[in-house]
Design an enzyme around this catalytic site. Sequence first.
Site, PDB file in Angstrom:
ATOM      1  N   GLY A   1      -5.437  -9.780 -11.779  1.00 42.54           N
ATOM      2  CA  GLY A   1      -4.941 -10.287 -10.499  1.00 42.54           C
ATOM      3  C   GLY A   1      -5.730  -9.749  -9.324  1.00 42.54           C
ATOM      4  O   GLY A   1      -5.245  -9.717  -8.189  1.00 42.54           O
TER       5      GLY A   1
ATOM      6  N   TYR B   1      12.479 -12.709 -13.787  1.00 44.94           N
ATOM      7  CA  TYR B   1      11.226 -12.091 -13.334  1.00 44.94           C
ATOM      8  C   TYR B   1      11.337 -10.570 -13.364  1.00 44.94           C
ATOM      9  O   TYR B   1      10.457  -9.874 -13.893  1.00 44.94           O
ATOM     10  CB  TYR B   1      10.903 -12.576 -11.922  1.00 44.94           C
ATOM     11  CG  TYR B   1       9.810 -11.797 -11.232  1.00 44.94           C
ATOM     12  CD1 TYR B   1       8.498 -11.863 -11.680  1.00 44.94           C
ATOM     13  CD2 TYR B   1      10.087 -11.000 -10.121  1.00 44.94           C
ATOM     14  CE1 TYR B   1       7.490 -11.146 -11.050  1.00 44.94           C
ATOM     15  CE2 TYR B   1       9.094 -10.290  -9.486  1.00 44.94           C
ATOM     16  CZ  TYR B   1       7.794 -10.360  -9.953  1.00 44.94           C
ATOM     17  OH  TYR B   1       6.799  -9.654  -9.338  1.00 44.94           O
TER      18      TYR B   1
ATOM     19  N   TRP C   1      17.175 -19.482   5.512  1.00 43.64           N
ATOM     20  CA  TRP C   1      18.016 -19.481   4.316  1.00 43.64           C
ATOM     21  C   TRP C   1      19.051 -18.368   4.360  1.00 43.64           C
ATOM     22  O   TRP C   1      18.766 -17.244   4.802  1.00 43.64           O
ATOM     23  CB  TRP C   1      17.149 -19.292   3.080  1.00 43.64           C
ATOM     24  CG  TRP C   1      16.602 -20.572   2.533  1.00 43.64           C
ATOM     25  CD1 TRP C   1      16.226 -21.678   3.257  1.00 43.64           C
ATOM     26  CD2 TRP C   1      16.362 -20.876   1.163  1.00 43.64           C
ATOM     27  NE1 TRP C   1      15.771 -22.652   2.411  1.00 43.64           N
ATOM     28  CE2 TRP C   1      15.827 -22.201   1.122  1.00 43.64           C
ATOM     29  CE3 TRP C   1      16.511 -20.191  -0.033  1.00 43.64           C
ATOM     30  CZ2 TRP C   1      15.473 -22.818  -0.074  1.00 43.64           C
ATOM     31  CZ3 TRP C   1      16.155 -20.803  -1.220  1.00 43.64           C
ATOM     32  CH2 TRP C   1      15.653 -22.109  -1.240  1.00 43.64           C
TER      33      TRP C   1
ATOM     34  N   LYS D   1       9.116  -7.954 -15.824  1.00 45.63           N
ATOM     35  CA  LYS D   1       8.257  -6.880 -15.307  1.00 45.63           C
ATOM     36  C   LYS D   1       8.746  -5.502 -15.750  1.00 45.63           C
ATOM     37  O   LYS D   1       7.955  -4.572 -15.943  1.00 45.63           O
ATOM     38  CB  LYS D   1       8.184  -6.964 -13.780  1.00 45.63           C
ATOM     39  CG  LYS D   1       7.529  -8.230 -13.251  1.00 45.63           C
ATOM     40  CD  LYS D   1       6.057  -8.318 -13.623  1.00 45.63           C
ATOM     41  CE  LYS D   1       5.197  -7.413 -12.766  1.00 45.63           C
ATOM     42  NZ  LYS D   1       3.757  -7.579 -13.071  1.00 45.63           N
TER      43      LYS D   1
ATOM     44  N   ARG E   1      16.461  -6.181   3.508  1.00 43.45           N
ATOM     45  CA  ARG E   1      15.258  -5.969   2.717  1.00 43.45           C
ATOM     46  C   ARG E   1      14.457  -4.816   3.316  1.00 43.45           C
ATOM     47  O   ARG E   1      14.621  -4.448   4.476  1.00 43.45           O
ATOM     48  CB  ARG E   1      14.377  -7.229   2.711  1.00 43.45           C
ATOM     49  CG  ARG E   1      15.000  -8.437   2.010  1.00 43.45           C
ATOM     50  CD  ARG E   1      15.109  -8.247   0.523  1.00 43.45           C
ATOM     51  NE  ARG E   1      15.677  -9.381  -0.159  1.00 43.45           N
ATOM     52  CZ  ARG E   1      16.976  -9.528  -0.437  1.00 43.45           C
ATOM     53  NH1 ARG E   1      17.846  -8.593  -0.079  1.00 43.45           N
ATOM     54  NH2 ARG E   1      17.399 -10.596  -1.094  1.00 43.45           N
TER      55      ARG E   1
ATOM     56  N   GLY F   1      -6.056 -11.800  -6.083  1.00 42.98           N
ATOM     57  CA  GLY F   1      -4.826 -12.250  -5.448  1.00 42.98           C
ATOM     58  C   GLY F   1      -4.492 -11.472  -4.192  1.00 42.98           C
ATOM     59  O   GLY F   1      -5.290 -10.668  -3.688  1.00 42.98           O
TER      60      GLY F   1
ATOM     61  N   ASP G   1      21.402 -15.859  -0.641  1.00 45.04           N
ATOM     62  CA  ASP G   1      20.922 -14.655   0.025  1.00 45.04           C
ATOM     63  C   ASP G   1      20.014 -13.824  -0.872  1.00 45.04           C
ATOM     64  O   ASP G   1      19.222 -13.020  -0.397  1.00 45.04           O
ATOM     65  CB  ASP G   1      22.103 -13.764   0.444  1.00 45.04           C
ATOM     66  CG  ASP G   1      22.690 -14.150   1.789  1.00 45.04           C
ATOM     67  OD1 ASP G   1      21.956 -14.710   2.619  1.00 45.04           O
ATOM     68  OD2 ASP G   1      23.884 -13.899   1.997  1.00 45.04           O
TER      69      ASP G   1
END
Length: 315
Positions: free
Chosen positions: A13, A139, A205, A143, A212, A16, A272
Amino acid sequence: MIDLSTRRILVTGGTGFLGRHVVAVLAGRGCRDVLTPRRADYDLTVEADVGRLFEALRPQVVIHLAAVVGGIGANRDSPGRFFYENVMMGALTMEHARRSGVEKFVGVGTICAYPKLAPVPFRERDLWNGYPEETNAPYGIAKKMLLVQGQAYRTQYGFNAVHLLPVNLYGPHDNFDPASSHVIPALIRKCLEAIDAGAPELECWGSGHATREFLYVEDCAEAIVLATERYDEPEPVNIGAGFEISIRDLSELIAQLTGFSGRLAFDRTKPDGQPRRSLDTSRALERFGFRATTDFREGLRRTIDWYRLERERRA
């Protein structure tokens, strides 16, 4: 401590969003033998390709960043793909790194691996105390398998695998595609497009109450390289900035910094995601001396400026 300038380093990656910044930090350390193969040449979900990669490139150190990622909508729409491709890339890359005698493997996981209702700030010891938030659980768990695999390989084979848990990243070269972007690039794009259109209102949204934590991508790249140089223990390590902001406050701040003066309308029919996210980052400081240094407002300004220039370039 590893002198990375003398090592042949594979960064999956590496072209990226995060990868290009890790490669830049490695270059700043004097590393001249950094390998960044593309998926078109080696598909890390296909074992034959992974075997060919290690035969051809013979790395001594692996920093595994390759991942299929996206925001809440992308995770909700493609949970099977997000699980399968991430778990296969991690499992195959680490297995072939072990077989080929790689000196060190740095697995980069995700804060999405934490339980939905983990106590805030998230501490590494709480990683297994519950199921992740549903929209990104496939996901996050895929991981998380990098951590399990690395610890198992350390026990059985003496394989030096470490595992890092970065918080939500942002910065130049982020993904601004509305179908798959995370919240910061999505909001920046929405604000600039609303300004262009003279729109009086912008939709966000969720309720705006979720929180966060965000880490500037260059800070994360520095943390990963520091851990590659200095960290050799089995326990996972949080990588973050050590602060928490609500999505409503974030949206208002991005609107202010982009110059959007219209109304922000929060659509409560949209998810959320996890109620709160914020990390205890003390282990990273104690074990390899990492502390985030980029001011959040300044990081947002750099990201907005980069995207403005990118829009002009593509116009």
